[in-house]
Design an enzyme around this catalytic site. Structure first.
Site, mmCIF file in Angstrom:
data_model
loop_
_atom_site.group_PDB
_atom_site.id
_atom_site.type_symbol
_atom_site.label_atom_id
_atom_site.label_comp_id
_atom_site.label_asym_id
_atom_site.label_seq_id
_atom_site.Cartn_x
_atom_site.Cartn_y
_atom_site.Cartn_z
ATOM 1 N N ARG A 27 0.812 -1.222 0.000
ATOM 2 C CA ARG A 27 0.000 0.000 0.000
ATOM 3 C C ARG A 27 0.845 1.271 0.000
ATOM 4 N NH1 ARG A 27 -5.331 -1.378 1.682
ATOM 5 N NH2 ARG A 27 -5.731 0.793 2.128
ATOM 6 N N GLU A 485 -3.014 -1.442 -21.994
ATOM 7 C CA GLU A 485 -2.652 -2.164 -20.781
ATOM 8 C C GLU A 485 -1.205 -2.695 -20.877
ATOM 9 O OE1 GLU A 485 -3.550 -2.414 -17.908
ATOM 10 O OE2 GLU A 485 -2.580 -4.228 -17.169
#
Ligand code: M6R
Length: 611
Positions: A27, A485
């Site tokens: 994170r 992508e």
């Protein structure tokens, strides 16, 4: 972003906090820190810039160890910097007086608060979090009551927050409160723990609850309690983790990214097969009735990054195949765009984490206009799933690498199933056609397996890329959605500037950038536009670029090309999977050969919880 953890109980707090921070590190990894309350009620804060491993070294230092060895209560934080640079001073936890604070989110009115509370000379860091800590401390000085302090402070704050709070003179409690940014809580025999995400809770059991917004959590060793801001006590709504959170192990692979790429066939099976009954697509397992699509005249797909790219593939399939208008809107733009949503719009929110704040904000806005909000999400019980009307879980299992691979592939699987279902409902597919579609969607798993078996060949294709500073991906139609992508993957893990360009558009300006030093990857899987893309590839080759062709089917002039890679051939709309997995491997091996930390690319975090 940022990961928070809080613990109180029978285990050694230092060890729990460090182990959990390692699990939350995806994170944010600009800095990490812990604060423990030791038996003498001393607050001991240890922090370090860089990854959790640095903090671990500091915490095993003999002097540090002695002071915190016996502590059973503490909070920890892993940071993705927003306010203030990557420094020790800006690292969390922050202490002001008797308050020690960790924070995930952004306090938007922190400047006004500095003025209002005259904090100019009191702060040592550049963070918004320390401002919040100072206000908590201000009210604690007045009230001496933790709950009252939290109530009063929260009324001052604008923005998003998940706070873990220690009150230095309450060594038997950890407090928390949140708005938007997630906190999950577990309570077991003789211990209580809170974290930003359930992965960090895995060692503590399988029953947890999501801390409701604006509720004060008080965790003790033997109890947890919840109180709303009006002072009413509330019961937690317990959930059970019903999927394996213990996947946080590389199982012999050098990086999670490779492990997760290799896991794709299994992840695809887990997403596709439960939704096939007697050869037909059946979404009743998701509780999605056919009536969801009745009267629907428009689809709006929202997501960020990779998830948004999955949406572009869906647009191509549905708009071209079924003639239903589809908009794909970047979630962070959606909320400012006055989107054209009515009660006849199906809104599809795509997210691996289910916590991306922009996607969540878009879901909240969309829900004001339509009751047809469908989330396609990987993480069970995440905020976006709770706020959507319907959920299709993509059963990828835990994805740890920051670069999304298997989560993207299973998002595509879910979207293909949705397309197949819609095709039948809209009578574009008869029974036989749907069965054929189902056979194909199951069969593409074999194509992905073939690509994975051929990974060493694909590794060799990356030799020229490793040296490059800039590169272009070109393609048309569905291939264009895929290269967006593919190029994102290369950029984020290898730090090579990679642009995805519509092949036909290059000559309108951008071809000026093509030189011998700009390798080009040309993707040609769509029959209708194959010849055209090949012409565009010839144009860049004529300007000296070395070209890698990813191609479906024969290539008559193959000998004239530098490098050609043949993808397993299949009907055009099913070329998506093998092509994108090939591009994932290209990105992975390029970063690997550059010696980079593939799983934790610089400046990034896995879950983006700031706007
Ligand atoms: O968790 P989400 O799918 O909502 O995350 C959205 C993006 O941040 C994410 O897809 C990101 O672009 C990828 N990790 C990049 O590989």
């Amino acid at each position: 972003m940022c990961g928070i953890i809080g613990y109180i109980g029978k285990r050694q707090a230092k060890k729990v906090l460090l182990d959990s921070l390692a699990k939350l590190e995806y994170r944010g990894y600009d800095s990490a820190g812990i604060a423990v309350l030791n038996k003498e009620s001393h607050v001991v804060i240890t922090k370090s810039i860089g990854k959790v491993a640095n903090l671990e070294v500091m915490c095993t230092d003999a002097d540090a160890t002695e002071e915190i060895e016996d502590a059973g209560c503490g909070i920890g934080h892993t940071r993705w910097a927003t306010h203030g640079g990557v420094t020790n001073t800006n690292a969390h936890p922050h202490q002001q007086g008797r308050i020690v604070l960790i924070h995930n989110g952004i306090i938007e009115n922190f400047r006004e608060l500095i003025v209002k509370f005259h904090l100019e000379n009191q702060l040592v860091s550049e963070t918004d979090t320390e401002v919040a800590a100072a206000i908590f401390n201000y009210y604690y000085e007045q009230t001496n009551n933790p709950e009252e302090t939290i109530q009063k402070t929260i009324h001052e704050l604008q923005g998003t927050f998940a706070f873990g709070i220690l009150f230095a003179d309450h060594k038997d409690c950890v407090y928390a409160i949140r708005n938007v940014s997630p906190i999950v809580v577990m309570h077991g025999e003789g211990e209580s723990v809170l974290a930003s995400d359930i992965m960090a809770l895995a060692p503590f059991g399988n029953r947890y609850f999501v801390l409701p917004e604006y509720h004060i959590l008080k965790m003790k060793k033997d109890t947890v309690s919840l109180m709303d801001l009006q002072g009413n006590m509330c019961e937690p709504d317990y959930l059970t983790i019903d999927w394996d959170v213990n996947q946080a192990d590389k199982q012999g692979y050098p990086f999670f990214m490779e492990k997760e790429i290799m896991e794709q066939p299994d992840a695809m099976r887990r997403t596709i097969l439960p939704r096939i009954k007697e050869g037909m697509i059946d979404l009743t397992v998701d509780g999605i009735p056919d009536s969801l699509f009745e009267g629907m005249d428009h689809i709006c797909v929202i997501g960020c990054g990779t998830a948004m790219h999955a949406g572009l593939v869906a647009k191509h399939l549905i708009q071209q195949g079924l003639k239903i208008p589809v908009d794909v809107i970047i979630a962070s733009e959606f909320i400012y765009e006055e989107p054209l949503i009515t009660d006849k719009t199906l809104v599809i929110a795509i997210s691996q984490s289910g916590e991306t704040i922009d996607t969540l904000a878009a879901v909240r806005l969309a829900a004001k206009y339509t009751k047809r909000v469908l989330a396609i999400v990987n993480v069970v019980g995440s905020t976006i799933t709770r706020e959507s009307n319907y959920v299709m879980y993509t059963n990828a299992g835990t994805e740890i690498a920051v670069a999304s691979t298997k989560a993207y592939t299973v998002q595509l699987c879910a979207l293909y199933l949705l397309f197949g279902k819609l095709a039948t409902i809209k009578k574009c597919y008869n029974y036989a056609k749907q069965r054929e579609f189902v056979l194909q969607i199951c069969d593409i798993i074999k194509d992905v397996e073939k690509i994975l078996q051929d990974k060493e060949t694909i590794h060799r294709l990356t030799q020229k890329l490793v040296q490059a500073k800039d590169t272009f991906y070109i393609g048309r139609g569905l291939d264009h959605s895929l290269i967006l992508e593919g190029s994102l993957k290369l950029k984020e893990v290898s730090y090579i500037h990679a642009e995805a360009y519509s092949a036909g558009e290059l000559k309108h300006g951008t071809i000026a950038l093509i030189t011998e030093e700009t390798p080009v990857i040309a993707v040609m899987t769509q029959k209708k536009v194959k010849a055209k893309t090949k012409s565009n590839a010839m144009e860049v080759r004529a300007r000296g670029a070395s070209v890698l062709l990813l191609v479906a089917g024969e290539l008559e002039d193959e000998a004239d090309w530098d490098t050609v890679y043949h993808l397993p051939e299949r009907e055009d709309i099913f070329m998506t999977f093998s092509t994108s997995v090939t591009m994932q491997l290209i990105a992975y091996y390029t970063a690997l050969d550059k010696g980079l930390d593939v799983d934790k690319p610089r400046n990034l975090a896995k879950v983006v919880t700031v706007e």
